[in-house]
Design an enzyme around this catalytic site. Structure first.
Site, mmCIF file in Angstrom:
data_model
loop_
_atom_site.group_PDB
_atom_site.id
_atom_site.type_symbol
_atom_site.label_atom_id
_atom_site.label_comp_id
_atom_site.label_asym_id
_atom_site.label_seq_id
_atom_site.Cartn_x
_atom_site.Cartn_y
_atom_site.Cartn_z
ATOM 1 N N HIS A 118 -7.343 -5.945 -0.225
ATOM 2 C CA HIS A 118 -6.135 -5.155 -0.028
ATOM 3 C C HIS A 118 -5.334 -5.692 1.164
ATOM 4 O O HIS A 118 -5.873 -5.896 2.242
ATOM 5 C CB HIS A 118 -6.544 -3.702 0.222
ATOM 6 C CG HIS A 118 -5.426 -2.716 0.230
ATOM 7 N ND1 HIS A 118 -4.571 -2.554 -0.836
ATOM 8 C CD2 HIS A 118 -5.017 -1.811 1.170
ATOM 9 C CE1 HIS A 118 -3.707 -1.607 -0.565
ATOM 10 N NE2 HIS A 118 -3.944 -1.143 0.650
ATOM 11 N N SER A 164 0.837 -1.190 0.000
ATOM 12 C CA SER A 164 0.000 0.000 0.000
ATOM 13 C C SER A 164 0.880 1.252 0.000
ATOM 14 O O SER A 164 1.713 1.422 -0.888
ATOM 15 C CB SER A 164 -0.953 -0.056 1.196
ATOM 16 O OG SER A 164 -1.993 0.883 1.074
ATOM 17 N N GLU A 198 -8.975 -5.620 -4.540
ATOM 18 C CA GLU A 198 -8.381 -4.673 -3.599
ATOM 19 C C GLU A 198 -9.420 -3.902 -2.782
ATOM 20 O O GLU A 198 -9.286 -3.721 -1.579
ATOM 21 C CB GLU A 198 -7.516 -3.654 -4.364
ATOM 22 C CG GLU A 198 -6.301 -4.227 -5.045
ATOM 23 C CD GLU A 198 -5.072 -4.246 -4.157
ATOM 24 O OE1 GLU A 198 -5.180 -3.908 -2.962
ATOM 25 O OE2 GLU A 198 -3.997 -4.619 -4.670
#
Length: 536
Positions: free
Chosen positions: A436, A190, A319
């Site tokens: 995610h 991320s 995600e």
């Protein structure tokens, strides 16, 4: 019990052996200062060198604190402090007293606003079984790490410069721990991943590492850079009680405000349309006003002169699941029925906005109204928008340059392990795919996800197999620059890089498969989508 002592440039450190959940043990040196605490007048400034110390420093536990930030789980609270610039070194037991071992440097994510690299967040256990040395770092986050007022008194990217300072410290000292300073792989997820990508672009970090792994985030993602940084800095000061437009006066004022008050107020600062869409008030910016800029010019220019090093880059298959915390029909309609705000991020041309909006409605939603039945389409659209499109465009550009190899992956495995998404979501949204950061669950041991089940996935399960495959490929890459130099009992597929002739990628499921993107269509003007690659 033996407590090894090493001598780094600042003094002596005493580490501690810890038990690995996979068996065996590893040696930990925690809370090592790589820069001076950014307190008082050092707030908003570039990191200063760490001080030396006398005697033996106890490195058996975390030192300082996590960067001051808003904690969301288990309760909403502001935690941490500004005294946060420390790193941790972990060495597998069988590498103790050996030399020239590969190094992996973990940069934590958290939207540039939260997170930390301490073992309260991630432990090295899974990677320790694969004969690499792991270093995890902390850096300043939020306004305290990224305030850019357009003047050298606070020029932005302090958190990224903290990362550079950590890498310099590692480069100078890692040999003492048995590491190879010429074989360093930076990886993150991320915002940690986009930070790692930015490190490949910055002139300040050239030559400090040799390979990079980018998990769900790169420099060209919509959320990876913050616009209108100066306006946000002045707005923050105004909210805290100072309406001056003099940058020196404002920064001096902000230095008098307790850190927790700055953190508590920073989430109210969202100036531009893009900021309101990405909801990140403070993050990386072009900092050309700095004495030593981290990003001296636009990303598009820096990409032309990036570090020519091997890259692994990819995303999870779904995600955006993590970010759908409210799936009531009313919220879904309010947030996603009008697509114009998302399209306006790319163009201000009314005709183009209308055209692209219609294309998105047809391609993702088949011109149907937004309801709960639209959730898979929403997840696909937002996952592509925020993650997959920029990554695929980046790989498409890189593969044509015939530079160092670039390996693309799609992590699609949905297992039984607790993940950050499962912890965060308080709704009944089914796990329709890998969300995610789900991949990190099988790469690093996450204590908050293991509270109810502290043991690793059992041998013989699919979860354990994915753990073995992922850690083996990542550490193979760290050692050699190739994630699959050979096949073995776990890694049974050769992962070929994307090349000018073949747009290869690895689908990482319980049985990884090498696939090729053959239909790379220009669906949204400058945004390229590959219909054959969608798995929703």
């Amino acid at each position: 019990m033996e407590r090894p002592v090493v001598t780094v440039k600042q003094g002596k450190l005493q580490g501690i052996f810890e038990d690995n959940v996979l068996g065996s043990r590893y040696l930990a040196f925690k809370g090592i200062p790589f820069a001076a605490p950014p307190l008082g007048d050092l707030r908003f400034k570039d990191p200063e060198p760490p001080a030396s110390w006398e005697g033996i420093r106890d490195a058996s536990k975390n030192a300082g604190d996590v960067s001051v930030q808003l904690q969301t789980l288990p309760t909403l609270a502001i935690i941490g402090s500004e005294d946060c610039l420390y790193l941790n070194v972990y060495i597998p037991y069988n590498l103790y007293r050996t030399s020239r071992n590969p190094i992996m440097v973990w940069i934590h994510g958290g939207a540039y606003l939260m997170g930390n690299g301490n073992d309260t967040a991630v432990r090295p256990d899974y990677l320790m079984a694969k004969d690499v040395i792991l270093v995890s770092i902390n850096y300043r986050v939020g306004a305290l790490g990224f305030l850019n007022i357009g003047h050298e008194v606070a020029s932005g990217n302090q958190g990224l410069k903290d990362q550079v300072a950590a890498l310099k410290w590692i480069k100078e000292n890692i040999e003492i721990f048995g590491g190879d300073p010429n074989n360093i792989t930076v990886f993150g997820v991320s915002a940690g991943s986009s930070s790692a990508h930015l490190l490949t672009l910055s002139p300040l970090s050239k030559g400090l590492f040799n390979k990079v792994i980018l998990q769900s985030g790169i420099a060209t993602c919509l959320w990876a850079q913050v616009e209108e940084a100066e306006a946000s800095a002045f707005e923050l000061a105004s909210m805290l009680g100072n309406d001056s437009k003099d940058p020196v006066e404002v920064v001096n004022f902000l230095k008098t405000i307790p850190a927790h008050k700055i953190v508590g107020q920073q989430f109210q600062v969202l100036i531009s349309e893009k900021s309101r869409i990405t909801k990140i008030p403070f993050g990386p910016t072009i900092d050309e006003k700095a004495k030593e800029p981290f990003l001296p010019c636009p990303i598009s220019q820096l990409l032309d002169d990036d570090s020519d090093i091997p890259i692994i880059v990819g995303y999870t298959s779904h995600e955006y699941i993590m970010f759908l915390n409210d799936i009531s029909e009313e919220v879904l309609k309010t947030k996603f029925a009008n697509l114009d705000p998302f399209i306006k991020v790319f163009t201000k041309d009314p005709e183009k906005i209308t055209q692209l909006t219609e294309q998105v409605k047809q391609h993702y939603f088949h011109n149907k109204p937004i309801t709960k039945e639209s959730i898979p389409s929403i997840v696909q659209w937002m996952s592509d928008l925020y993650f997959c499109i920029p990554v695929n465009n980046f790989v498409n550009d890189q593969r044509k340059k015939k530079k160092a190899p670039i390996y693309l992956y799609n992590f699609s495995y949905v297992g039984n392990e607790m993940t950050s998404t499962k912890l965060m979501l308080n709704n009944d949204l089914p796990m329709i795919g890998a969300s995610h950061t789900d991949d990190v669950t099988y790469l690093l041991y996450k204590p908050k996800c293991k509270v109810d089940n502290p043991k690793p996935p059992a041998i013989g399960t699919k979860d354990r197999e994915v753990l073995e495959v992922l850690t083996k490929m990542w550490t193979n890459f760290a050692k050699t620059g190739n994630p699959t130099p050979i096949v073995d009992e776990h890694v049974t597929t050769i992962w070929l890089p994307a090349t000018a002739d073949s747009f290869n990628y690895l689908d990482i499921d319980s049985t990884p498969k090498l696939l090729t993107i053959t239909d790379y269509n220009n669906i949204l003007g400058d945004l390229e989508l590959q219909e054959s690659h969608s798995k929703y």
